[in-house]
Design an enzyme around this catalytic site. Structure first.
Site, PDB file in Angstrom:
ATOM      1  N   TYR A   1     -80.469  -5.965  30.492  1.00  0.00           N
ATOM      2  CA  TYR A   1     -81.992  -6.534  30.436  1.00  0.00           C
ATOM      3  C   TYR A   1     -82.302  -7.912  30.239  1.00  0.00           C
ATOM      4  O   TYR A   1     -83.059  -8.501  31.072  1.00  0.00           O
ATOM      5  CB  TYR A   1     -82.941  -5.763  29.606  1.00  0.00           C
ATOM      6  CG  TYR A   1     -84.347  -6.456  29.050  1.00  0.00           C
ATOM      7  CD1 TYR A   1     -85.377  -6.242  30.284  1.00  0.00           C
ATOM      8  CD2 TYR A   1     -84.756  -7.011  27.976  1.00  0.00           C
ATOM      9  CE1 TYR A   1     -86.472  -6.777  30.019  1.00  0.00           C
ATOM     10  CE2 TYR A   1     -85.685  -7.756  27.890  1.00  0.00           C
ATOM     11  CZ  TYR A   1     -86.580  -7.471  28.604  1.00  0.00           C
ATOM     12  OH  TYR A   1     -87.989  -8.139  28.534  1.00  0.00           O
TER      13      TYR A   1
ATOM     14  N   THR B 160     -98.954 -16.310  32.042  1.00  0.00           N
ATOM     15  CA  THR B 160     -97.796 -16.359  33.106  1.00  0.00           C
ATOM     16  C   THR B 160     -98.449 -15.586  34.439  1.00  0.00           C
ATOM     17  O   THR B 160     -99.152 -14.584  34.361  1.00  0.00           O
ATOM     18  CB  THR B 160     -96.660 -15.069  32.688  1.00  0.00           C
ATOM     19  OG1 THR B 160     -96.132 -15.899  31.441  1.00  0.00           O
ATOM     20  CG2 THR B 160     -95.729 -14.966  33.757  1.00  0.00           C
TER      21      THR B 160
ATOM     22  N   SER C 274     -93.948 -13.964  23.214  1.00  0.00           N
ATOM     23  CA  SER C 274     -94.227 -13.388  24.402  1.00  0.00           C
ATOM     24  C   SER C 274     -95.055 -12.192  24.479  1.00  0.00           C
ATOM     25  O   SER C 274     -95.330 -11.479  23.418  1.00  0.00           O
ATOM     26  CB  SER C 274     -92.785 -12.511  25.097  1.00  0.00           C
ATOM     27  OG  SER C 274     -93.021 -11.389  25.851  1.00  0.00           O
TER      28      SER C 274
ATOM     29  N   GLN D 254     -97.950 -16.664  24.885  1.00  0.00           N
ATOM     30  CA  GLN D 254     -98.033 -16.398  26.532  1.00  0.00           C
ATOM     31  C   GLN D 254     -98.598 -15.013  26.656  1.00  0.00           C
ATOM     32  O   GLN D 254     -98.378 -14.067  26.137  1.00  0.00           O
ATOM     33  CB  GLN D 254     -96.517 -16.183  27.038  1.00  0.00           C
ATOM     34  CG  GLN D 254     -96.405 -15.829  28.353  1.00  0.00           C
ATOM     35  CD  GLN D 254     -95.957 -14.204  28.487  1.00  0.00           C
ATOM     36  OE1 GLN D 254     -95.500 -13.660  27.806  1.00  0.00           O
ATOM     37  NE2 GLN D 254     -96.550 -13.711  29.624  1.00  0.00           N
TER      38      GLN D 254
ATOM     39  N   TYR E  49     -99.617 -12.086  29.311  1.00  0.00           N
ATOM     40  CA  TYR E  49    -100.085 -11.145  30.520  1.00  0.00           C
ATOM     41  C   TYR E  49    -101.209 -10.433  30.643  1.00  0.00           C
ATOM     42  O   TYR E  49    -101.424  -9.477  29.923  1.00  0.00           O
ATOM     43  CB  TYR E  49     -99.022 -10.039  30.579  1.00  0.00           C
ATOM     44  CG  TYR E  49     -97.469 -10.594  31.184  1.00  0.00           C
ATOM     45  CD1 TYR E  49     -97.115 -11.336  32.089  1.00  0.00           C
ATOM     46  CD2 TYR E  49     -96.394 -10.039  30.010  1.00  0.00           C
ATOM     47  CE1 TYR E  49     -95.943 -11.766  32.452  1.00  0.00           C
ATOM     48  CE2 TYR E  49     -95.182 -10.569  30.502  1.00  0.00           C
ATOM     49  CZ  TYR E  49     -94.855 -11.155  31.552  1.00  0.00           C
ATOM     50  OH  TYR E  49     -93.570 -11.629  31.886  1.00  0.00           O
TER      51      TYR E  49
ATOM     52  N   HIS F  73     -89.158 -17.583  36.870  1.00  0.00           N
ATOM     53  CA  HIS F  73     -89.045 -16.498  35.924  1.00  0.00           C
ATOM     54  C   HIS F  73     -87.514 -16.234  35.637  1.00  0.00           C
ATOM     55  O   HIS F  73     -87.002 -15.307  35.374  1.00  0.00           O
ATOM     56  CB  HIS F  73     -89.709 -15.188  36.444  1.00  0.00           C
ATOM     57  CG  HIS F  73     -90.332 -14.540  35.336  1.00  0.00           C
ATOM     58  ND1 HIS F  73     -91.775 -14.484  34.785  1.00  0.00           N
ATOM     59  CD2 HIS F  73     -89.820 -13.528  34.311  1.00  0.00           C
ATOM     60  CE1 HIS F  73     -91.993 -13.802  34.127  1.00  0.00           C
ATOM     61  NE2 HIS F  73     -90.826 -13.073  33.679  1.00  0.00           N
TER      62      HIS F  73
ATOM     63  N   LYS G 126     -97.953 -20.517  33.736  1.00  0.00           N
ATOM     64  CA  LYS G 126     -96.363 -20.433  33.953  1.00  0.00           C
ATOM     65  C   LYS G 126     -95.947 -19.877  35.148  1.00  0.00           C
ATOM     66  O   LYS G 126     -96.480 -18.396  35.041  1.00  0.00           O
ATOM     67  CB  LYS G 126     -95.984 -19.976  32.705  1.00  0.00           C
ATOM     68  CG  LYS G 126     -94.545 -19.296  32.642  1.00  0.00           C
ATOM     69  CD  LYS G 126     -94.065 -18.988  31.430  1.00  0.00           C
ATOM     70  CE  LYS G 126     -92.632 -18.448  31.465  1.00  0.00           C
ATOM     71  NZ  LYS G 126     -92.172 -17.279  32.074  1.00  0.00           N
TER      72      LYS G 126
ATOM     73  N   ARG H 284     -85.742 -13.443  38.004  1.00  0.00           N
ATOM     74  CA  ARG H 284     -86.249 -12.159  37.471  1.00  0.00           C
ATOM     75  C   ARG H 284     -87.470 -11.515  38.445  1.00  0.00           C
ATOM     76  O   ARG H 284     -87.629 -10.565  38.184  1.00  0.00           O
ATOM     77  CB  ARG H 284     -86.558 -12.084  36.100  1.00  0.00           C
ATOM     78  CG  ARG H 284     -85.350 -12.476  35.376  1.00  0.00           C
ATOM     79  CD  ARG H 284     -85.556 -12.692  33.710  1.00  0.00           C
ATOM     80  NE  ARG H 284     -86.048 -11.321  32.996  1.00  0.00           N
ATOM     81  CZ  ARG H 284     -85.167 -10.624  32.497  1.00  0.00           C
ATOM     82  NH1 ARG H 284     -83.845 -10.985  32.424  1.00  0.00           N
ATOM     83  NH2 ARG H 284     -85.689  -9.900  31.618  1.00  0.00           N
TER      84      ARG H 284
ATOM     85  N   ARG I 111     -85.464  -5.011  39.248  1.00  0.00           N
ATOM     86  CA  ARG I 111     -84.461  -5.115  38.644  1.00  0.00           C
ATOM     87  C   ARG I 111     -83.752  -3.878  38.740  1.00  0.00           C
ATOM     88  O   ARG I 111     -83.697  -3.227  37.843  1.00  0.00           O
ATOM     89  CB  ARG I 111     -84.726  -5.831  37.308  1.00  0.00           C
ATOM     90  CG  ARG I 111     -85.704  -6.961  37.382  1.00  0.00           C
ATOM     91  CD  ARG I 111     -85.958  -7.671  35.827  1.00  0.00           C
ATOM     92  NE  ARG I 111     -86.925  -8.430  36.114  1.00  0.00           N
ATOM     93  CZ  ARG I 111     -87.959  -8.600  35.206  1.00  0.00           C
ATOM     94  NH1 ARG I 111     -87.650  -8.314  33.973  1.00  0.00           N
ATOM     95  NH2 ARG I 111     -88.857  -9.234  35.234  1.00  0.00           N
TER      96      ARG I 111
HETATM   97  C1  FMN Z   1     -85.286 -11.012  28.375  1.00  0.00           C
HETATM   98  C2  FMN Z   1     -86.176 -11.862  29.079  1.00  0.00           C
HETATM   99  C3  FMN Z   1     -87.605 -11.273  28.712  1.00  0.00           C
HETATM  100  C4  FMN Z   1     -88.704 -12.096  29.297  1.00  0.00           C
HETATM  101  N1  FMN Z   1     -90.003 -11.975  29.294  1.00  0.00           N
HETATM  102  C5  FMN Z   1     -90.961 -12.801  29.536  1.00  0.00           C
HETATM  103  C6  FMN Z   1     -92.185 -12.572  28.984  1.00  0.00           C
HETATM  104  O1  FMN Z   1     -92.405 -11.627  28.305  1.00  0.00           O
HETATM  105  N2  FMN Z   1     -93.348 -13.509  29.510  1.00  0.00           N
HETATM  106  C7  FMN Z   1     -92.854 -14.368  30.404  1.00  0.00           C
HETATM  107  O2  FMN Z   1     -93.610 -15.217  30.995  1.00  0.00           O
HETATM  108  N3  FMN Z   1     -91.669 -14.440  30.947  1.00  0.00           N
HETATM  109  C8  FMN Z   1     -90.509 -13.695  30.211  1.00  0.00           C
HETATM  110  N4  FMN Z   1     -89.266 -14.214  30.777  1.00  0.00           N
HETATM  111  C9  FMN Z   1     -89.076 -15.136  31.452  1.00  0.00           C
HETATM  112  C10 FMN Z   1     -88.733 -16.403  30.590  1.00  0.00           C
HETATM  113  O3  FMN Z   1     -89.851 -16.791  30.033  1.00  0.00           O
HETATM  114  C11 FMN Z   1     -88.194 -17.538  31.381  1.00  0.00           C
HETATM  115  O4  FMN Z   1     -89.088 -17.697  32.640  1.00  0.00           O
HETATM  116  C12 FMN Z   1     -86.736 -17.441  31.792  1.00  0.00           C
HETATM  117  O5  FMN Z   1     -86.149 -16.785  30.932  1.00  0.00           O
HETATM  118  C13 FMN Z   1     -86.270 -18.842  32.012  1.00  0.00           C
HETATM  119  O6  FMN Z   1     -84.920 -18.766  32.808  1.00  0.00           O
HETATM  120  P1  FMN Z   1     -83.626 -18.815  31.871  1.00  0.00           P
HETATM  121  O7  FMN Z   1     -83.303 -17.627  31.069  1.00  0.00           O
HETATM  122  O8  FMN Z   1     -82.645 -18.917  33.076  1.00  0.00           O
HETATM  123  O9  FMN Z   1     -83.722 -20.120  30.964  1.00  0.00           O
HETATM  124  C14 FMN Z   1     -88.308 -13.305  30.261  1.00  0.00           C
HETATM  125  C15 FMN Z   1     -86.911 -13.603  30.342  1.00  0.00           C
HETATM  126  C16 FMN Z   1     -85.953 -12.945  29.717  1.00  0.00           C
HETATM  127  C17 FMN Z   1     -84.408 -13.333  29.901  1.00  0.00           C
END
Ligand code: FMN
Length: 414
Positions: free
Chosen positions: A57, A187, A139, A159, A161, A310, A286, A313, A196
């Protein structure tokens, strides 16, 4: 204990960093951090520590992983042209962002389910960031009440949602403000969750469905099972999604409850305008990748934007933030431009800043760091990145981040 020594003069002048890892400091570090010499090493250690579905995850991306790969490729596509003989003895990597001074030009991205990967993960990330003088964004998909993360971790960036529903937006903003947060990050790149497939293959869901396979995956990682899962249950009971809305959400483990993300695809600019009008602190969008959206953000009065895909993702094939940056900076006006997705090295930070970003955020490595070694792990991650930036600034021939410009870069490829 932090392995980096930060010497500041009384006037808040230059910052000198000693190497985060030397043979001497290695001996003082917790054993599980000794092999961690760069941010990517946290992932290697976390793979051995976390149950497969949880590791997948955090590490995973969507569909073909095209954007995930593009994020790294974009940094590699720019080469430095360093300058020499410049007396760079006094260096500082401090940065002011939206009126606040930070020790380093990077912060921690919001990551959902942090408390599933790391014991008390949301508080650990916030507290480590506070101690290091950098921002960490809490988050919305977190398992710890935001009030506790604000009080115990000193968190000030939240942050959200949010769905396209005025009443729910207003209720949530009131709750976040009452807890003392001063920066709201909305976001905007998740109108629906990314596809995913790795989560399905690994048996991951949110909430997690109880199964023999899940129990087996947990049992295969006894240190996580005892140190994170059982310790959490003993200390705080079953974690719930606490901050999706003004009211508490479902538990993290549930046979038949589905977490509702209804209405997120109805979120529109008029809701962002409503939030801007209601939120008294700094307001940030974001997940912006288009110059047109940056202009719109500026027009509605945002204080900042995070240029992000993101972490690869969400939309597979979405442009890498570094490639999108130039036209966005041209439209940003006085808004702060932050960049994230794929930042792993000091050189990446400096490239993003040279191309016009004011600040960067890093995601996965910090959560892996919290998972394997709690607050000490996150501090080590901060130290490693800060020390790389300091060394790279020296090699590049600059003393302050304000000296960075695109003159110091050349595209590797025409
Ligand atoms: C495990 C995980 C959970 C995430 N959950 C959120 C989230 O709840 N809200 C959000 O805006 N971005 C979320 N993201 C995205 C991150 O804020 C961010 O955009 C991203 O991890 C940046 O890329 P990097 O991991 O390559 O540095 C998540 C990323 C990961 C890896």
């Amino acid at each position: 204990m932090s392995a980096t020594t930060t010497n500041q003069n009384a006037a808040g002048g230059p910052t000198r960093l000693e190497p985060a890892v030397t043979q001497r400091t290695l001996k003082r570090m917790p054993r599980r951090l000794r092999g961690v010499l760069a941010l990517d090493d946290f992932e290697t250690a976390a793979r051995r520590h976390l149950p497969r579905p949880i590791f997948g995850y955090v590490a995973g991306a969507c569909e073909t992983g095209a954007s995930f790969a593009a994020n790294r490729a974009a940094f590699a596509a720019h080469a430095f042209v360093p300058r020499v003989l410049r007396d760079v003895g006094d260096r500082s990597q401090r940065r002011t962002l939206m009126g606040r001074a930070y020790e380093h030009p990077f912060g921690i991205s919001p990551m959902g389910l942090s408390a599933l990967a790391a014991y008390d993960g949301d508080v650990v990330l916030a507290a480590a960031a506070r101690a290091a003088g950098i921002p960490a964004v809490m988050s919305a998909t977190s398992l710890t009440p935001l009030e506790r993360v604000a009080a115990e971790g000193g968190s000030r960036w939240f942050q959200a949602y949010l769905p396209g529903d005025d009443a729910r937006i207003e209720a949530m903003l009131a709750r976040v403000a009452a807890a003392g947060f001063d920066t709201l990050v909305l976001t905007v790149d998740v109108p629906v969750s990314g596809n995913r497939e790795n989560n399905v293959r690994n048996g991951f869901d949110a909430p997690l469905k109880p199964s023999l396979r899940l129990a087996w995956d947990g049992a295969m990682r006894p240190r996580w099972l005892v140190g994170t899962a059982l310790r959490t249950l003993a200390a705080r009971g079953m974690p719930h999604f606490e901050n999706m809305d003004a009211l508490r959400g479902p538990p993290i483990v549930s046979r038949n409850v589905v977490r509702s993300t209804k209405g997120r695809d109805r979120l529109a600019w008029r809701h962002a305008e409503l939030m801007r009008a209601r939120w008294k602190g700094s307001f940030v969008l974001k997940g912006v990748l288009a110059a047109e959206d940056a202009r719109r953000a500026r027009e509605i009065g945002c204080d900042g934007i995070v240029v992000s895909n993101h972490g690869g993702r969400q939309l597979d094939g979405a442009i890498a933030p570094l490639e999108a940056l130039g036209p966005i900076v041209a439209e940003a006006g006085s808004m702060a431009v932050m960049l994230e997705s794929g930042v792993r090295r000091g050189t990446d930070v400096l490239k993003a800043l040279a191309l016009g970003a004011d600040f960067v955020f890093v995601g996965r490595p910090f959560l892996f760091a919290a998972a394997i070694a709690g607050e000490a792990g996150v501090r080590h991650a901060v130290d490693l990145l800060a020390e790389e930036i300091d060394r790279d600034m020296t090699l590049l021939g600059i003393r302050t981040l304000d000296e960075l410009s695109s003159d110091l870069l050349r595209p590797e490829r025409p």
